[in-house]
Design an enzyme around this catalytic site. Structure first.
Site, PDB file in Angstrom:
ATOM      1  N   ARG A  48      -9.492   1.044   8.412  1.00 49.37           N
ATOM      2  CA  ARG A  48      -8.997  -0.296   8.709  1.00 49.37           C
ATOM      3  C   ARG A  48     -10.018  -1.100   9.500  1.00 49.37           C
ATOM      4  O   ARG A  48      -9.773  -2.265   9.819  1.00 49.37           O
ATOM      5  CB  ARG A  48      -7.749  -0.170   9.568  1.00 49.37           C
ATOM      6  CG  ARG A  48      -6.598  -1.027   9.088  1.00 49.37           C
ATOM      7  CD  ARG A  48      -5.380  -0.298   9.453  1.00 49.37           C
ATOM      8  NE  ARG A  48      -4.197  -1.063   9.617  1.00 49.37           N
ATOM      9  CZ  ARG A  48      -3.023  -0.591   9.224  1.00 49.37           C
ATOM     10  NH1 ARG A  48      -2.929   0.550   8.618  1.00 49.37           N
ATOM     11  NH2 ARG A  48      -1.940  -1.291   9.452  1.00 49.37           N
ATOM     12  N   ARG A  62      11.661  -5.990   4.989  1.00 44.71           N
ATOM     13  CA  ARG A  62      11.444  -4.556   4.740  1.00 44.71           C
ATOM     14  C   ARG A  62      12.409  -3.686   5.556  1.00 44.71           C
ATOM     15  O   ARG A  62      12.610  -3.902   6.743  1.00 44.71           O
ATOM     16  CB  ARG A  62      10.002  -4.194   5.100  1.00 44.71           C
ATOM     17  CG  ARG A  62       9.714  -2.708   4.940  1.00 44.71           C
ATOM     18  CD  ARG A  62       8.268  -2.411   4.773  1.00 44.71           C
ATOM     19  NE  ARG A  62       7.488  -2.659   5.978  1.00 44.71           N
ATOM     20  CZ  ARG A  62       6.167  -2.499   6.031  1.00 44.71           C
ATOM     21  NH1 ARG A  62       5.502  -2.136   4.953  1.00 44.71           N
ATOM     22  NH2 ARG A  62       5.512  -2.736   7.145  1.00 44.71           N
ATOM     23  N   LYS A  84       0.836  -1.213   0.000  1.00 40.01           N
ATOM     24  CA  LYS A  84       0.000   0.000   0.000  1.00 40.01           C
ATOM     25  C   LYS A  84       0.870   1.262   0.000  1.00 40.01           C
ATOM     26  O   LYS A  84       0.644   2.178  -0.768  1.00 40.01           O
ATOM     27  CB  LYS A  84      -0.899   0.058   1.252  1.00 40.01           C
ATOM     28  CG  LYS A  84      -1.838  -1.101   1.424  1.00 40.01           C
ATOM     29  CD  LYS A  84      -2.768  -0.886   2.623  1.00 40.01           C
ATOM     30  CE  LYS A  84      -2.075  -0.870   3.982  1.00 40.01           C
ATOM     31  NZ  LYS A  84      -1.443  -2.127   4.383  1.00 40.01           N
ATOM     32  N   ARG A  95       0.010  -8.566  13.859  1.00 42.49           N
ATOM     33  CA  ARG A  95      -0.570  -7.609  12.912  1.00 42.49           C
ATOM     34  C   ARG A  95      -1.403  -8.332  11.861  1.00 42.49           C
ATOM     35  O   ARG A  95      -2.472  -7.857  11.467  1.00 42.49           O
ATOM     36  CB  ARG A  95       0.558  -6.800  12.241  1.00 42.49           C
ATOM     37  CG  ARG A  95       1.185  -5.814  13.201  1.00 42.49           C
ATOM     38  CD  ARG A  95       2.479  -5.267  12.670  1.00 42.49           C
ATOM     39  NE  ARG A  95       2.334  -4.513  11.458  1.00 42.49           N
ATOM     40  CZ  ARG A  95       3.291  -4.382  10.533  1.00 42.49           C
ATOM     41  NH1 ARG A  95       4.458  -4.984  10.685  1.00 42.49           N
ATOM     42  NH2 ARG A  95       3.090  -3.660   9.473  1.00 42.49           N
ATOM     43  N   ARG A 120      11.421  -1.359  10.956  1.00 41.35           N
ATOM     44  CA  ARG A 120      10.368  -0.948  11.883  1.00 41.35           C
ATOM     45  C   ARG A 120      10.285  -1.947  13.029  1.00 41.35           C
ATOM     46  O   ARG A 120      10.398  -3.146  12.819  1.00 41.35           O
ATOM     47  CB  ARG A 120       9.021  -0.919  11.147  1.00 41.35           C
ATOM     48  CG  ARG A 120       8.782   0.368  10.422  1.00 41.35           C
ATOM     49  CD  ARG A 120       7.608   0.289   9.497  1.00 41.35           C
ATOM     50  NE  ARG A 120       6.393  -0.261  10.117  1.00 41.35           N
ATOM     51  CZ  ARG A 120       5.207  -0.259   9.520  1.00 41.35           C
ATOM     52  NH1 ARG A 120       5.074   0.241   8.301  1.00 41.35           N
ATOM     53  NH2 ARG A 120       4.158  -0.768  10.117  1.00 41.35           N
TER      54      ARG A 120
HETATM   55  P1  AMP Z   1       1.006   0.622   9.063  1.00 44.90           P
HETATM   56  O1  AMP Z   1       2.193   1.498   8.881  1.00 44.90           O
HETATM   57  O2  AMP Z   1      -0.143   1.014   8.185  1.00 44.90           O
HETATM   58  O3  AMP Z   1       1.338  -0.844   8.984  1.00 44.90           O
HETATM   59  O4  AMP Z   1       0.492   0.889  10.559  1.00 44.90           O
HETATM   60  C1  AMP Z   1       1.326   0.630  11.687  1.00 44.90           C
HETATM   61  C2  AMP Z   1       0.485   0.539  12.943  1.00 44.90           C
HETATM   62  O5  AMP Z   1      -0.187   1.795  13.165  1.00 44.90           O
HETATM   63  C3  AMP Z   1      -0.620  -0.485  12.911  1.00 44.90           C
HETATM   64  O6  AMP Z   1      -0.165  -1.780  13.260  1.00 44.90           O
HETATM   65  C4  AMP Z   1      -1.596   0.078  13.945  1.00 44.90           C
HETATM   66  O7  AMP Z   1      -1.118  -0.141  15.268  1.00 44.90           O
HETATM   67  C5  AMP Z   1      -1.495   1.580  13.683  1.00 44.90           C
HETATM   68  N1  AMP Z   1      -2.476   2.012  12.660  1.00 44.90           N
HETATM   69  C6  AMP Z   1      -2.208   2.493  11.416  1.00 44.90           C
HETATM   70  N2  AMP Z   1      -3.333   2.810  10.756  1.00 44.90           N
HETATM   71  C7  AMP Z   1      -4.350   2.512  11.606  1.00 44.90           C
HETATM   72  C8  AMP Z   1      -5.769   2.600  11.501  1.00 44.90           C
HETATM   73  N3  AMP Z   1      -6.368   3.039  10.390  1.00 44.90           N
HETATM   74  N4  AMP Z   1      -6.495   2.198  12.586  1.00 44.90           N
HETATM   75  C9  AMP Z   1      -5.913   1.758  13.705  1.00 44.90           C
HETATM   76  N5  AMP Z   1      -4.588   1.644  13.863  1.00 44.90           N
HETATM   77  C10 AMP Z   1      -3.801   2.022  12.830  1.00 44.90           C
END
Ligand code: AMP
Length: 223
Positions: free
Chosen positions: A84, A127, A9, A171, A160
């Site tokens: 999400r 990554r 994404k 996750r 990360r």
């Molecule tokens: P990502 O970088 O999109 O993988 O997001 C990293 C982390 O941020 C996720 O594992 C969640 O803990 C939090 N997060 C990101 N976007 C959301 C969302 N839309 N709703 C809830 N938590 C989020």
């Protein structure tokens, strides 16, 4: 832009953002930035993120509302990693009902990038990203020219915290539990465009561009 962690994404959102000159809004990036700066929001989100769980809908929707109020969103934006959950999607529907962009309604184009489980695991464990420019690499499939160093910035790449194996499993579980129902929500409404995210990245980009340029394209089919 929907898809499991590691589906691509962020990579695609960055490319599309450059192409249309509209911002990529990654809720994950905004949250990580808040954690790094130890803001009130960051303090509330930190532990949840480190466990690989989702931050509360209320916090995230408030954060997105603030971001969408910025002037650079006037012509639209790419939401990366938001919504999400079904509650977030319902909030977004209401928000978009009440909002215009440069005087026009902008119907959202909902794109789901599909990638199989094993491929996701490989992508997430490999990554790395540049702490300066945010460029994303993969030690297996897209390594930098010099190991662990950004091609452009020369900075040491970082992994990360939530890309460590034990958190990755959490996750992915959270994705199945909270985000798959959201995919169903959009599918039932005939608004979902599904793309094969295992195709080469430039082919995925080309398909996304077609969908954005033809917003009336038939949803519900595999594009
Ligand atoms: P990502 O970088 O999109 O993988 O997001 C990293 C982390 O941020 C996720 O594992 C969640 O803990 C939090 N997060 C990101 N976007 C959301 C969302 N839309 N709703 C809830 N938590 C989020």
């Amino acid at each position: 832009m929907l898809g499991a962690p590691g589906a691509g994404k962020g990579t695609q959102a960055k490319l599309i953002s450059g192409r249309f000159g509209i911002p990529q809004i990654s809720t994950g990036d905004i949250l990580r930035d808040n954690v790094a700066r130890s803001t009130e929001l960051g303090k509330q989100a930190r532990a949840v993120m480190e466990r690989g769980e989702l931050v509360s809908d209320q916090l995230v929707c408030g954060m997105v509302a603030d971001r969408l109020a910025h002037k650079d969103c006037e012509r639209g934006c790419i939401l990366d990693g938001f919504p999400r959950t079904v509650r977030q999607a319902k909030w977004l529907d209401q928000y978009l009902d009440a909002r215009t962009f440069a005087g026009r309604k902008l119907p959202p184009v909902v794109i789901m990038i599909q990638v199989g489980y094993n491929q996701l695991l490989q992508r997430l464990t490999g990554r790395r990203s540049c702490p300066t420019c945010g460029r994303i690499y993969n030690v297996n499939s897209q390594p930098p020219r010099v190991a662990e160093v950004c091609d452009v910035e020369g900075a040491s790449l970082i992994q990360r915290k939530d890309d460590k194996e034990e958190v990755i499993f959490e996750r992915l579980k959270e994705y199945e539990r909270q985000t798959l129902p959201l995919v169903e929500y959009y599918r039932e409404q005939g608004r979902l465009h599904e793309l094969d995210g295992e195709l080469p990245a430039d082919q995925v980009t080309a398909k996304i561009l077609t969908l954005i340029e033809r917003p009336a394209a038939q949803a519900g089919s595999n594009d």
